[in-house]
Design an enzyme around this catalytic site. Structure first.
Site, short mmCIF file in Angstrom:
data_model
loop_
_atom_site.label_atom_id
_atom_site.label_comp_id
_atom_site.label_asym_id
_atom_site.label_seq_id
_atom_site.Cartn_x
_atom_site.Cartn_y
_atom_site.Cartn_z
N LEU A 105 6.19 5.36 3.66
CA LEU A 105 4.99 6.12 3.30
C LEU A 105 3.95 5.25 2.60
O LEU A 105 4.28 4.30 1.88
CB LEU A 105 5.35 7.33 2.43
CG LEU A 105 5.88 7.17 1.01
CD1 LEU A 105 4.77 6.92 0.00
CD2 LEU A 105 6.63 8.42 0.63
N PHE B 272 -5.59 -2.83 9.53
CA PHE B 272 -5.13 -3.87 8.60
C PHE B 272 -5.80 -5.21 8.84
O PHE B 272 -5.23 -6.27 8.62
CB PHE B 272 -3.59 -3.99 8.59
CG PHE B 272 -2.98 -3.07 7.57
CD1 PHE B 272 -3.03 -1.70 7.74
CD2 PHE B 272 -2.43 -3.57 6.39
CE1 PHE B 272 -2.54 -0.84 6.78
CE2 PHE B 272 -1.93 -2.72 5.42
CZ PHE B 272 -1.98 -1.35 5.62
N CYS C 19 4.13 -2.20 -3.67
CA CYS C 19 5.03 -2.57 -2.57
C CYS C 19 4.78 -3.96 -1.99
O CYS C 19 5.61 -4.85 -2.15
CB CYS C 19 4.93 -1.53 -1.46
SG CYS C 19 5.60 0.06 -1.96
N ARG D 149 -0.82 -0.67 -10.21
CA ARG D 149 0.16 -1.76 -10.19
C ARG D 149 -0.38 -2.91 -9.33
O ARG D 149 -0.80 -2.69 -8.20
CB ARG D 149 1.51 -1.28 -9.63
CG ARG D 149 2.28 -0.42 -10.61
CD ARG D 149 3.55 0.09 -10.00
NE ARG D 149 3.28 1.03 -8.91
CZ ARG D 149 4.20 1.51 -8.07
NH1 ARG D 149 5.44 1.12 -8.18
NH2 ARG D 149 3.86 2.37 -7.14
C1 UDX Z 1 2.45 -0.10 1.90
C2 UDX Z 1 2.86 0.11 3.37
O1 UDX Z 1 1.69 0.36 4.14
C3 UDX Z 1 3.82 1.27 3.49
O2 UDX Z 1 4.24 1.44 4.83
C4 UDX Z 1 5.02 1.00 2.60
O3 UDX Z 1 5.90 2.09 2.64
C5 UDX Z 1 4.57 0.76 1.17
O4 UDX Z 1 3.63 -0.30 1.13
P1 UDX Z 1 0.77 1.11 0.22
O5 UDX Z 1 1.27 0.17 -0.84
O6 UDX Z 1 0.59 2.55 -0.11
O7 UDX Z 1 1.77 1.07 1.48
O8 UDX Z 1 -0.64 0.54 0.67
P2 UDX Z 1 -1.35 0.04 2.01
O9 UDX Z 1 -2.18 1.10 2.56
O10 UDX Z 1 -0.38 -0.63 2.90
O11 UDX Z 1 -2.33 -1.07 1.38
C6 UDX Z 1 -1.79 -2.17 0.64
C7 UDX Z 1 -2.89 -3.03 0.09
O12 UDX Z 1 -3.52 -3.76 1.13
C8 UDX Z 1 -4.02 -2.31 -0.62
O13 UDX Z 1 -4.33 -3.02 -1.80
C9 UDX Z 1 -5.16 -2.33 0.36
O14 UDX Z 1 -6.40 -2.29 -0.28
C10 UDX Z 1 -4.92 -3.66 1.05
N1 UDX Z 1 -5.46 -3.73 2.42
C11 UDX Z 1 -5.01 -2.89 3.39
C12 UDX Z 1 -6.42 -4.70 2.74
O15 UDX Z 1 -6.83 -5.48 1.87
N2 UDX Z 1 -6.90 -4.77 4.01
C13 UDX Z 1 -6.46 -3.95 4.99
O16 UDX Z 1 -6.93 -4.10 6.13
C14 UDX Z 1 -5.49 -2.98 4.67
#
Ligand code: UDX
Length: 438
Positions: A155, A254, A265, A335
């Site tokens: 998630l 992404f 995470c 975090r």
């Molecule tokens: C992530 C995974 O997506 C999820 O499947 C797992 O279970 C837990 O870790 P989450 O930590 O909620 O989920 O955040 P996510 O949406 O993956 O974004 C992570 C970080 O990457 C954020 O700081 C976001 O701003 C950054 N990000 C995301 C980017 O800098 N660029 C992108 O294109 C996508």
């Protein structure tokens, strides 16, 4: 046993556990959430959640109201459950890269002591590969008639309810058919929706989670590396990302360049994965993750360099406005937030930093009381010599740059997330800077 008669416990009621518990109850199961933190349990018993997650507050309150969802601090209260989901945290240890398994180990001991014959313990926490087999062996020592499976969770914060109720795949690590059959009962509604079902052994199930997060982290750092090249060569990373994203083998998600990934995470998972690979004598295979981590942290430094370039090398006394504190929008999680890390580093260089965030100010202030916090965007940017856009909340994308200009000392903005409409800000007379765009 009909599936609705299954009684479920969820151990650990953080983001993962609270969401899982509420969602399982909404499917009709009787669910008891267990946590060692009495304050958290007291709040949950009232149907409230101790963090911000869209949709979860309503869902959880409804389920508590229905009587299907209860909470406790006592493991003895869940002794008659058929299934125990382990959802406790596995943060980074304070003195290294590895994951801290204190909570996982402790809850296995607790649940082992009360688990009834035939019950199934299902790990959902992200753990170093090998943990599940070790925990299973330990559980069987305590109760040879219980069993353990691993069912990683994917998630995303901000979409926790949607991702839990409608995951894009279900992965179950099991050692026998019976464990798989029980999990098929739990996830019958997803199976009916044709959600892909992957049966794996225990180590593979554990690895799926860290492999997925490593891939996502790699994708983000890849595009941030391209941003560095674009800056050096005079290109535009947003156009580049769009163009490569049309190739279905690459995909456009992404590939948002900016200040990189944070949260509870991705950063800790890739580090724990490297630490585990080293223990396994396979560190070379994950050497690249070290670079992924470095690229990610470098993006934060590049913002600070841009601030220095636009103001002065010496930031003492400079007024800096920071829009965003959460590690990503639609979450109050701070975090390892890249936004807050940048704010704190600029503050440590002597600047006067004021932060705004629609949801994360309280947790941010708790963590970094040295920063100033403003209740509105206007108050945040009042007399600012530079504005940094660091978490791409919708409300920031809707800012009218012309109106905002009247509050600031200098109309200079750095878009750390490549999410603002550059033309609009330029037209309003702002100096507009962004990572990876010349
Ligand atoms: C992530 C995974 O997506 C999820 O499947 C797992 O279970 C837990 O870790 P989450 O930590 O909620 O989920 O955040 P996510 O949406 O993956 O974004 C992570 C970080 O990457 C954020 O700081 C976001 O701003 C950054 N990000 C995301 C980017 O800098 N660029 C992108 O294109 C996508």
């Amino acid at each position: 046993m009909t599936s609705m008669a299954l009684k479920i416990s969820v151990i650990g009621t953080g983001y993962l556990g609270a969401t899982h518990a509420a969602c399982m109850a909404s499917l009709g199961f009787h669910v008891i959430g267990v946590d060692v933190d009495p304050a958290k349990i007291a709040l949950l018993q009232k149907g409230e959640i101790p963090f911000y997650e869209p949709g979860l507050d309503t869902l959880l309150a409804e389920q508590v109201q229905s009587g299907r969802l209860t909470f406790t601090t006592k493991f003895s209260d869940v002794a008659d459950c058929d299934i125990h989901f382990l959802c406790v945290g596995t943060p980074q240890v304070t003195d290294g890269l590895a994951a801290d398994l204190t909570f996982v180990n402790a809850s296995l001991e607790e649940v082992g002591a009360i688990a009834k014959d035939g019950s199934l313990v299902v790990g959902k926490s992200t753990v170093p590969v090998g943990t599940a087999a070790r925990l299973r062996a330990r559980l069987l020592e305590i109760n040879p008639k219980a069993d353990l499976a691993w069912n990683p969770e994917f998630l995303r914060e901000g979409f926790a309810v949607e991702d839990t109720l409608h995951p894009n795949r279900l992965v179950v690590g099991v050692t026998n058919d019976r464990a798989e059959e029980i999990l098929k009962e739990v996830y019958a509604s997803n199976i009916a929706e044709n959600t892909p079902w992957v049966r794996a052994d225990l180590p593979t199930a554990e690895l799926v989670k860290v492999a997925a997060n490593s891939f996502l982290a790699t994708k983000i750092s890849f595009i941030n590396a391209m941003a560095e090249i674009c800056e050096a060569a005079g290109g535009d990373v947003t156009v580049l990302a769009k163009a490569i994203g049309y190739d279905p083998r690459i995909g456009s998600r992404f590939l948002q360049a900016g200040i990189g990934f944070g949260g509870g995470c991705l950063p800790k998972d890739i580090r724990a994965f490297m630490a585990r690979a080293e223990e396994l004598g396979a560190s070379q295979a994950l050497e690249f993750l070290r670079e992924i981590d470095s690229i990610n942290l470098r993006a934060r430094q590049r913002v600070i360099e841009l601030v220095r370039r636009d103001l002065t090398e010496d930031l003492r006394g400079k007024k800096v406005a920071v829009l965003g504190a959460a590690f990503k929008p639609d979450s109050d999680d701070v975090r390892d937030s890249p936004a807050l890390d940048i704010a704190v580093q600029i503050q440590a260089a002597g600047a006067i930093v004021t932060v705004h965030d629609p949801k994360a100010m309280e947790p941010a202030a708790k963590r970094f009381p040295v920063l100033n916090f403003a209740q509105s965007i206007e108050e945040c940017v009042q007399d600012a010599e530079i504005v940094l856009h660091l978490t791409e909340w919708k409300m920031y994308r809707e800012i009218d740059p012309l109106a905002l200009k009247s509050y600031v000392a200098n109309a200079i903005i750095i878009d750390g997330r490549n999410a603002l409409d550059r033309e609009k800000w330029l037209e309003a007379g702002w100096k507009f800077r962004a990572l990876g765009r010349a």
